[in-house]
Every structure is written in structure tokens, then in C-alpha cells.
Scaffold this motif. Sequence first.
Motif, PDB file in Angstrom:
ATOM      1  N   GLU A  66       8.549  -0.572 -10.165  1.00 40.32           N
ATOM      2  CA  GLU A  66       9.131  -0.999 -11.381  1.00 40.32           C
ATOM      3  C   GLU A  66      10.805  -0.869 -11.194  1.00 40.32           C
ATOM      4  O   GLU A  66      11.226  -1.691 -11.929  1.00 40.32           O
ATOM      5  CB  GLU A  66       8.793   0.100 -12.405  1.00 40.32           C
ATOM      6  N   ALA A  67      11.186  -0.246 -10.177  1.00 39.70           N
ATOM      7  CA  ALA A  67      12.756  -0.359  -9.990  1.00 39.70           C
ATOM      8  C   ALA A  67      13.170  -1.405  -9.373  1.00 39.70           C
ATOM      9  O   ALA A  67      14.140  -1.902  -9.902  1.00 39.70           O
ATOM     10  CB  ALA A  67      12.726   0.775  -8.910  1.00 39.70           C
ATOM     11  N   ASP A  68      12.392  -2.438  -8.771  1.00 37.00           N
ATOM     12  CA  ASP A  68      12.987  -3.765  -8.343  1.00 37.00           C
ATOM     13  C   ASP A  68      11.984  -4.894  -9.076  1.00 37.00           C
ATOM     14  O   ASP A  68      11.943  -5.935  -8.295  1.00 37.00           O
ATOM     15  CB  ASP A  68      12.784  -3.732  -6.642  1.00 37.00           C
ATOM     16  N   ASN A  69      11.340  -4.652 -10.209  1.00 35.03           N
ATOM     17  CA  ASN A  69      10.664  -5.608 -11.012  1.00 35.03           C
ATOM     18  C   ASN A  69       9.482  -6.104 -10.044  1.00 35.03           C
ATOM     19  O   ASN A  69       9.308  -7.462  -9.990  1.00 35.03           O
ATOM     20  CB  ASN A  69      11.390  -6.661 -11.419  1.00 35.03           C
ATOM     21  N   SER A  76       0.753  -1.166  -0.024  1.00 33.21           N
ATOM     22  CA  SER A  76      -0.024  -0.077   0.149  1.00 33.21           C
ATOM     23  C   SER A  76       0.803   1.202   0.107  1.00 33.21           C
ATOM     24  O   SER A  76       0.374   2.180  -0.410  1.00 33.21           O
ATOM     25  CB  SER A  76      -0.957  -0.089   1.289  1.00 33.21           C
ATOM     26  N   ARG A  77       2.158   1.029   0.599  1.00 31.73           N
ATOM     27  CA  ARG A  77       2.991   2.314   0.665  1.00 31.73           C
ATOM     28  C   ARG A  77       3.648   2.693  -0.420  1.00 31.73           C
ATOM     29  O   ARG A  77       4.449   3.547  -0.638  1.00 31.73           O
ATOM     30  CB  ARG A  77       3.988   2.331   1.909  1.00 31.73           C
ATOM     31  N   ARG A  78       3.814   1.589  -1.264  1.00 32.56           N
ATOM     32  CA  ARG A  78       4.726   1.582  -2.488  1.00 32.56           C
ATOM     33  C   ARG A  78       3.985   2.469  -3.970  1.00 32.56           C
ATOM     34  O   ARG A  78       2.946   2.288  -3.919  1.00 32.56           O
ATOM     35  CB  ARG A  78       5.099   0.386  -3.268  1.00 32.56           C
ATOM     36  N   THR A  79       4.812   3.192  -4.578  1.00 30.66           N
ATOM     37  CA  THR A  79       4.580   3.863  -5.790  1.00 30.66           C
ATOM     38  C   THR A  79       4.934   2.951  -7.075  1.00 30.66           C
ATOM     39  O   THR A  79       5.539   1.832  -6.896  1.00 30.66           O
ATOM     40  CB  THR A  79       5.183   5.310  -5.914  1.00 30.66           C
ATOM     41  N   GLU A  80       4.417   2.855  -8.084  1.00 29.10           N
ATOM     42  CA  GLU A  80       4.633   2.287  -9.278  1.00 29.10           C
ATOM     43  C   GLU A  80       6.082   2.456  -9.517  1.00 29.10           C
ATOM     44  O   GLU A  80       6.460   1.345 -10.141  1.00 29.10           O
ATOM     45  CB  GLU A  80       3.799   2.843 -10.657  1.00 29.10           C
ATOM     46  N   GLU A  81       6.716   3.612  -9.137  1.00 29.41           N
ATOM     47  CA  GLU A  81       8.237   3.929  -9.606  1.00 29.41           C
ATOM     48  C   GLU A  81       8.835   2.836  -8.729  1.00 29.41           C
ATOM     49  O   GLU A  81       9.883   2.347  -9.251  1.00 29.41           O
ATOM     50  CB  GLU A  81       8.567   5.172  -9.315  1.00 29.41           C
ATOM     51  N   ASP A  82       8.523   2.788  -7.458  1.00 23.09           N
ATOM     52  CA  ASP A  82       9.182   1.910  -6.502  1.00 23.09           C
ATOM     53  C   ASP A  82       8.788   0.323  -7.125  1.00 23.09           C
ATOM     54  O   ASP A  82      10.023  -0.187  -6.962  1.00 23.09           O
ATOM     55  CB  ASP A  82       8.441   1.874  -5.069  1.00 23.09           C
TER      56      ASP A  82
END
Lengths: 53, 318
Positions: B278-281, B270-276
Motif C-alpha cells: 500500500e505504501a508504494d501503491n 512473497s516477502r512483501r506485507t500489505e503495508e509495503d
Amino acid sequence: MSLRKSHELHERRFSRNLGVGLTLAAFIVIIFGLTIVKVSGTNFNMAPQEVQN
Amino acid sequence: MSDASINASQVTAPAHADEASFGDYFALLKPRVMSLVVFTALVGLLAAPVSVHPFVGFCAILFIAIGGGASGALNMWWDADIDRVMKRTKGRPIPAGKVQEGEALSLGLALSGLSVIMLGLATNWFAGAFLAFTIFFYVVVYTMWLKRSTPQNIVIGGAAGAFPPVIGWVAATGTMSIEPWLMFALTFMWTPPHFWALALFMRSDYDDAGVPMLTVTHGRRATRWHILVYTALLATLAVGTAFSGIGGPIYLTVAVVMNALFLRGAWQISRRTEEDSEADNFKVERSFFKLSLLYLFLHFGAILVEALLKPYGLGGWS
């Protein structure tokens, strides 16, 4: 006329036919086993007319 | 060899390459889903407070599994068009060109009838009718109706996958009580976070197929919050079940540990963004999905252990 492989289809479908054959054999074993269990069960009763005979 | 036979073999050769094997027909039954059905139905059957003849119990589980497999075949028949689009399902027997759609329909219908009748004969007709309803629910209510029409598809459709422990219990007892419904609720509430996590990292699949998953209709941020809310509700239910007739200290220990881990994973998602992500797949989403498989297995495993220990005076709270 002897019973022998007459077509390459038999070889090609051998594994499929074997699978179907084994499945059917397993089904027969299950039906037989269930029948034995049901007949041997304590709550199995014969129909009244059969008991009289 | 005549010219005609040469030509005939050249024409038919590609068709042989695509010919279905026995395994392709078996794959129509969704063996991996069937393994979940077998396990949860077995727990339902063994947790019931009556003894069942081992062979009858074996047959009951087998026919419940075949019924589950039949509904899988009918699902593949109906969903053949979207299975061809989605990466995850492209390799299934129908999209792969191994099995015809009509064959899947015939196999599904035949096995549905066979499994319901055989379960009814082996155990009782209440269980048979329940299996018939489950197949109907999965195929008609979920696959044909909800899956393509509402983002709540996974929530309501999850009920179909949650019925097996209830059928197992009814097969053993012939009656209904609160305990099998707690097992139903556990699987029912577990299904949405499990599938929504999958939808987050299999991102293009559902979009491409036009299936209105929550990620498509309400967005990925909303899906992340839905996972957290459902996981919180699931945790309450899962820990609460420890104090019912199927619970006990072993189950309580498993439930507390697993739900703490599951809640932690849902919170992180819930805390993660899409960028987060995608950064670690999608590392966190993937590990949450894997944890969800272990979560269900351990909960039902704990219920089973409690049931198996009861004859020795160890299981449950007594």
C-alpha cells in the motif's frame, strides 16, 4: 418510387451497417479463397461418377 | 413538424445515445484476449512439422480467433451481473447499456457455430472439435461453474486460454503429439500467477463481485505464497521445454533470462506485507503483472523463431 433515405435511422446506423456489410463481404472472399485453395490442392479428387461423365 | 413528432423525438433521443455501434459488438469478442489467442495459435500452427497453405493457415487462425471471441461474448452474457459491479469491467458493452444480454448470447452462439464449422471445413474436423471443446470449457466449465464456486477458478479455467496453440498444431497436422501440450502447459501454468498478481492490486473488485478469488477465500498472504510456488513450477517447465522438439538455444536463452526475472518478482511479492504494497501503491505487483505479459509473449516468440529458422538448418538443437 425511388430508392432513397427515408428515415434518420439510416444515417444513424450507417457505420454499423457498413461494418456488417464489410464483414459479410470479407466472409464471401474467404469462402471463395478457401474453395480455390481446396480445389487446386493435390489431395482434391472429384467424385467417381463425375469423372465418368 | 407536428407536436406528436416533437414528443416522439424527445422520448427517443436518450435511447439513441446508448445505441450500440459496430465497435460495441466487436468489443463483446474481447479483442485483447483474442490477440493472445491469435498469437499462441499462430505459434502452434507454425511450430508444427508440416507445411500449411498460407491462406488455409490464415483462415485457421481467423476461425480460432472468432471461436475465442465467441466464448468471450458468451462469458459477457453470463457475467453481466458481476461486470456491473467490478470497476475493471463496468465499461463493457452490456454493463454500459450499449448491448442487450440477449444480443451477446445470440452473437456468441452464432459465432461459436460458425467458427467450429468453418475451422473443420478449412482444416480438419479434429481441429474443429477441439475448438468446440475449448468454447464449451471456457463458457460452461469456467464461466458458469468454476468461476463463482471455487478459488481454483483461475487454475482450472486457465486451461481454456491454453488450448489455442494445441488447436493451431492440430489444424496443421491433424494429429496430436507432446510439443503442443508443452505449449499448453506453459500458458496453463502462467495463468495463475498472472491473474493472482492482478487480484492483489485490483483488490476490491473481486470482493465486491463475490467472486471467490484466492485473495478473498484464503487471504492475501496465501495468494502471495501461491504466486511464488506456481512461478517456481512454471520456471521448471518453461526451461525444460527448451530441450524438447520446439526448443533450442534461442528459446533456452529467453527462458533462462525471463524465468530468472519472473522468479525474482514472485520472491519479492512473497516477502512483501500489505503495508509495503500500500505504501508504494502495489508497485512490485503491478510490474510483475506487466512482466507476465512480456514473459508469455517472449516464450512463444522464441518458439516461433526456432520454428522459422528450422528450414535454414538453424533452429532447434540440430
